[in-house]
Design a protein around this motif. Sequence first.
Motif, PDB file in Angstrom:
ATOM      1  N   ASN B 224       0.867  -1.183   0.000  1.00 23.80           N
ATOM      2  CA  ASN B 224       0.000   0.000   0.000  1.00 23.80           C
ATOM      3  C   ASN B 224       0.895   1.221   0.000  1.00 23.80           C
ATOM      4  O   ASN B 224       1.734   1.376   0.890  1.00 23.80           O
ATOM      5  N   ILE B 225       0.715   2.060  -0.959  1.00 17.81           N
ATOM      6  CA  ILE B 225       1.590   3.223  -1.051  1.00 17.81           C
ATOM      7  C   ILE B 225       0.797   4.377  -1.652  1.00 17.81           C
ATOM      8  O   ILE B 225      -0.044   4.172  -2.532  1.00 17.81           O
ATOM      9  N   ALA B 271      -2.678  13.702   5.573  1.00 22.87           N
ATOM     10  CA  ALA B 271      -1.509  12.823   5.533  1.00 22.87           C
ATOM     11  C   ALA B 271      -1.965  11.412   5.784  1.00 22.87           C
ATOM     12  O   ALA B 271      -2.798  11.170   6.658  1.00 22.87           O
ATOM     13  N   PRO B 272      -1.481  10.482   5.024  1.00 24.63           N
ATOM     14  CA  PRO B 272      -1.848   9.095   5.286  1.00 24.63           C
ATOM     15  C   PRO B 272      -1.320   8.662   6.635  1.00 24.63           C
ATOM     16  O   PRO B 272      -0.246   9.072   7.053  1.00 24.63           O
ATOM     17  N   VAL B 273      -2.110   7.908   7.321  1.00 26.25           N
ATOM     18  CA  VAL B 273      -1.755   7.477   8.667  1.00 26.25           C
ATOM     19  C   VAL B 273      -1.618   5.970   8.678  1.00 26.25           C
ATOM     20  O   VAL B 273      -2.453   5.267   8.145  1.00 26.25           O
ATOM     21  N   VAL B 274      -0.564   5.485   9.249  1.00 20.50           N
ATOM     22  CA  VAL B 274      -0.381   4.053   9.370  1.00 20.50           C
ATOM     23  C   VAL B 274      -0.745   3.650  10.795  1.00 20.50           C
ATOM     24  O   VAL B 274      -0.810   4.509  11.667  1.00 20.50           O
ATOM     25  N   PRO B 275      -0.982   2.413  11.139  1.00 20.72           N
ATOM     26  CA  PRO B 275      -0.878   1.274  10.254  1.00 20.72           C
ATOM     27  C   PRO B 275      -2.162   1.050   9.453  1.00 20.72           C
ATOM     28  O   PRO B 275      -3.246   1.369   9.911  1.00 20.72           O
ATOM     29  N   GLY B 276      -1.987   0.483   8.329  1.00 18.42           N
ATOM     30  CA  GLY B 276      -3.125   0.068   7.529  1.00 18.42           C
ATOM     31  C   GLY B 276      -3.908   1.216   6.946  1.00 18.42           C
ATOM     32  O   GLY B 276      -4.981   1.031   6.399  1.00 18.42           O
ATOM     33  N   GLY B 277      -3.378   2.413   7.051  1.00 20.12           N
ATOM     34  CA  GLY B 277      -4.124   3.564   6.576  1.00 20.12           C
ATOM     35  C   GLY B 277      -4.148   3.647   5.067  1.00 20.12           C
ATOM     36  O   GLY B 277      -3.214   3.229   4.406  1.00 20.12           O
ATOM     37  N   ASP B 279      -4.657   6.385   2.025  1.00 15.71           N
ATOM     38  CA  ASP B 279      -4.617   7.827   1.813  1.00 15.71           C
ATOM     39  C   ASP B 279      -6.018   8.411   1.690  1.00 15.71           C
ATOM     40  O   ASP B 279      -6.332   9.446   2.264  1.00 15.71           O
ATOM     41  N   ASP B 281      -8.653   7.545   2.980  1.00 12.97           N
ATOM     42  CA  ASP B 281      -9.430   7.601   4.217  1.00 12.97           C
ATOM     43  C   ASP B 281      -9.509   9.027   4.725  1.00 12.97           C
ATOM     44  O   ASP B 281     -10.430   9.407   5.429  1.00 12.97           O
ATOM     45  N   PRO B 465      -5.458  -4.151   5.489  1.00 15.33           N
ATOM     46  CA  PRO B 465      -5.228  -3.594   4.165  1.00 15.33           C
ATOM     47  C   PRO B 465      -4.939  -4.607   3.063  1.00 15.33           C
ATOM     48  O   PRO B 465      -5.129  -4.299   1.898  1.00 15.33           O
TER      49      PRO B 465
END
Lengths: 374, 492
Positions: B224-225, B271-277, B279, B281, B465
């Motif tokens: 996931n990127i 900003a994408p947030v991890v874990p499993g985030g 973008d 979202d 994810p």
Amino acid sequence: MRSCRHWRFILVLGVGFLTQFGEALSVQAPVDVASSTGAVQSELTLTARTARVKFAPTLRADDPKHQRLLSPSGGDGRVHVAQLESTVTLTLSDVELTVDSLSSPGHDLWLERTGENWQLQLGVNNGISEPGTATDLSTVPLTHSVRTTASPTFTAALIPTDADTGRLLLQWGVDQWTVDFRFGDPPERERRAPGTGDSRTREDDTSSISRGKRLNERNETQLVLLDGSRLSVLFFKELDIGGPDFPQIATASDGMLIQLTAGAVTRLKTETPLQFGETMVDTDNLAPGFAGAYGLWLKRAEGGWRLVFTHEPDVWGTQHDPAFDAAEIELAYSHVDSSARPFGVSIQPTGTDRGRLVLHWGPHEWSADFIAAG
Amino acid sequence: MSLLALAPKKKLGRPPRFLCCHLGIVSGILKTRLVVSSVIEHKRRHGDERAPGRSVVRITPRTFVIVTLLGGCLAISAPGVAAEEGDVTYYEHVLPILQNNCQSCHRPSGTNITGLVAPMSLMTYEETRPWARSIARKVEAREMPPWFLSAPHGVFSNEKRLSNAEIDMIVAWVNAGAPAGDMASGPEPLVFPEELNDGWTLGKPDFVVTMDLYTVADDIYDLNISFRKAIAEHLVPEDVWVQGWEFRAGSNGDRVHHFCSGVISPGEDVAPVVPGGDDTDNVRSSLGCMAAGAESTMLPDGFGLLIPKGSTLSFGMHYNKEAGPGTSFQNAAELGFFVAKTPPKHAIKYARIANEGFEIPPHHPNYHVGSAWTLKKDIALLTLWPHSHFRGKATRITATYPDGREELLLDLPEWDQSWQVTYKYREPKILPMGTQIDVHWWFDNTVGRAARYNLNPDRAVGDGPRTYDEMQRGFFTYAELESDAVNTTIGQ
């Protein structure tokens, strides 16, 4: 990788606790410690911030050496009762405990009495069990009350009271003490810069990711029994008394279930069968060898309240299907105060193998006692 | 030389009028038959009478008599339709059906929906004839064309579904030996928009944004990127309303599991947030996602999405491949936009109804996970996209109106994660404030399912994810309405 660290953390925590707590108790109750097999743990997670209090259920209220401390006519004394940990800063009363001091093995808690005054003395657990010699000592006042029912042994529980706050509840014999606490801000959520990926293999354990997502939208209360069995309840966040669902408490007619339009059904998971009065709530209800998992529904019935357990723990709070009902128990109801608490749940230990499931919403409180029957 | 090349050109014709009349009767009967079969199917599949498809039709004695009479009429008139095998030919009867329902995917160009390529071309008689028996089997089983809803019918603009008469026609043709017939009696070959528009299915976009070329390395299995790409000022020199957009997975698109995007306004902190985030979202103005089986978006007239000048696009990419030497590939996904010709009346929004807290137990054959959304305003619903992964088995979406009436919005009794179809309303679906939209999913975590997709049924599964994790989602495109507008529409 995150998950491995998590479990290693728990393992180290457990071993560390058993070691440290055993030492701590050795001064106060050497006989009990010898027979101790572990600790009971109450845990509360609000917005992914977790605090846990651990105690060995070895402090008997009728133990002669505690009579002076617990005497109704006043006394003094001090006894080591529990340990407190947290993943973020905690403020108890007006004492702020840093996250560093709260990470495993956390703070030791001493219950102290001077005349009519009760306080909790907190010291960083550094292997020195006497508060007089420990470093970073803090003292917070406790609110004391006397109950009509008695706990034969000391218990401690963490109870949610709002989005960021909770209450530490200590019970021993007929005595009960409380102190409110506040979670510090959660750590800044890790941000992934654009162009940096999140790569996994098919074999990777992603359960920590699932748990992270679960706790994005829900809070959790947990009780870990002496044998390590874990009971947990996930309840949706932000079900405030000003929301659309709260008025149902006052208007619900006989037989009606309280609907949660803004959240999933309250979810119980138990690794041990639970006996509520004559009603048994088993494990394995969804899959052999798997913890029991149930949806919990509040139901108005015959002027009182009941709790319905269903075999659908992951439906929305409006999607009750009676075909999946598993059990129904009677709830004790009380109107506690003019509290504005959002909907919350706690599992409060009342002994080594038993506890009390408590649901609250604003001034309303419902409870049922259970025995772990595993 | 192809026989087709010799054929006289002819416009795509409608079926003969008598056929249309009979199709009307057939469809009336068919509707009842299908609904009943839907109920039965769901009981069989879910072991649960409350599963999708319930409560729609009960066969009363009166219904039975009507159906019997209509069936009798049909039996008398049907031979004139297509049942006589000797009369059925490829050019006159089968080709129109293939053109309307199959050729958009079954063609060699490879520029069809989202870059997917169907395994064989059915553009000519020569290409179709070898597959005749297979085609008959697939259409009889309703596996093709890929339309998975048991209900409702006739409300979605992208419905791909053969009538019983069309199926009978194909079967009769195959039983007759799949004759070609007279080429002159067939329609002209279809010309697809993308053949004229550099691969874009909705026409030539007004502007295209392409992400920077990215290399997915050999050792990657599942990635996931997220990427960002500022929209160049010359493409959007001032705020612009778009009515449509199209995702293109780009080169090596077959290794793109899905691709989501959104418009990030200047100054918006996302900003994408991890874990499993993911973008998207966190993107307020989402464009939705592209996945296998998905189609491009063209909003109805009057609806649009604002792209402010200076905006950035997010490209939330999910790549999935086997890891190993030589598996590396490059990808640069694209988004093409179609500018609204007139300023729209309604700005669209994107909603995600989800339950992210579930835990599917090991070996459970039919695990129910639900989510819901109660509308705080009147809305016009434009699209529905139910989404899960390999363990997803069935889904149902309902609307419960403030007066208690329940309406089935979508019933998909047999989910296939390879077909992530967005269901587009022919006419915006008006839902008043207070309506509750329920999204139900049923999951299968048994050994049988696991064997099909190389899963581990011994593990409980939660939201995650990877394709091998699960999701419980319903995505909705909608616009909030003024209450007067809703009342007018409902009144009509």
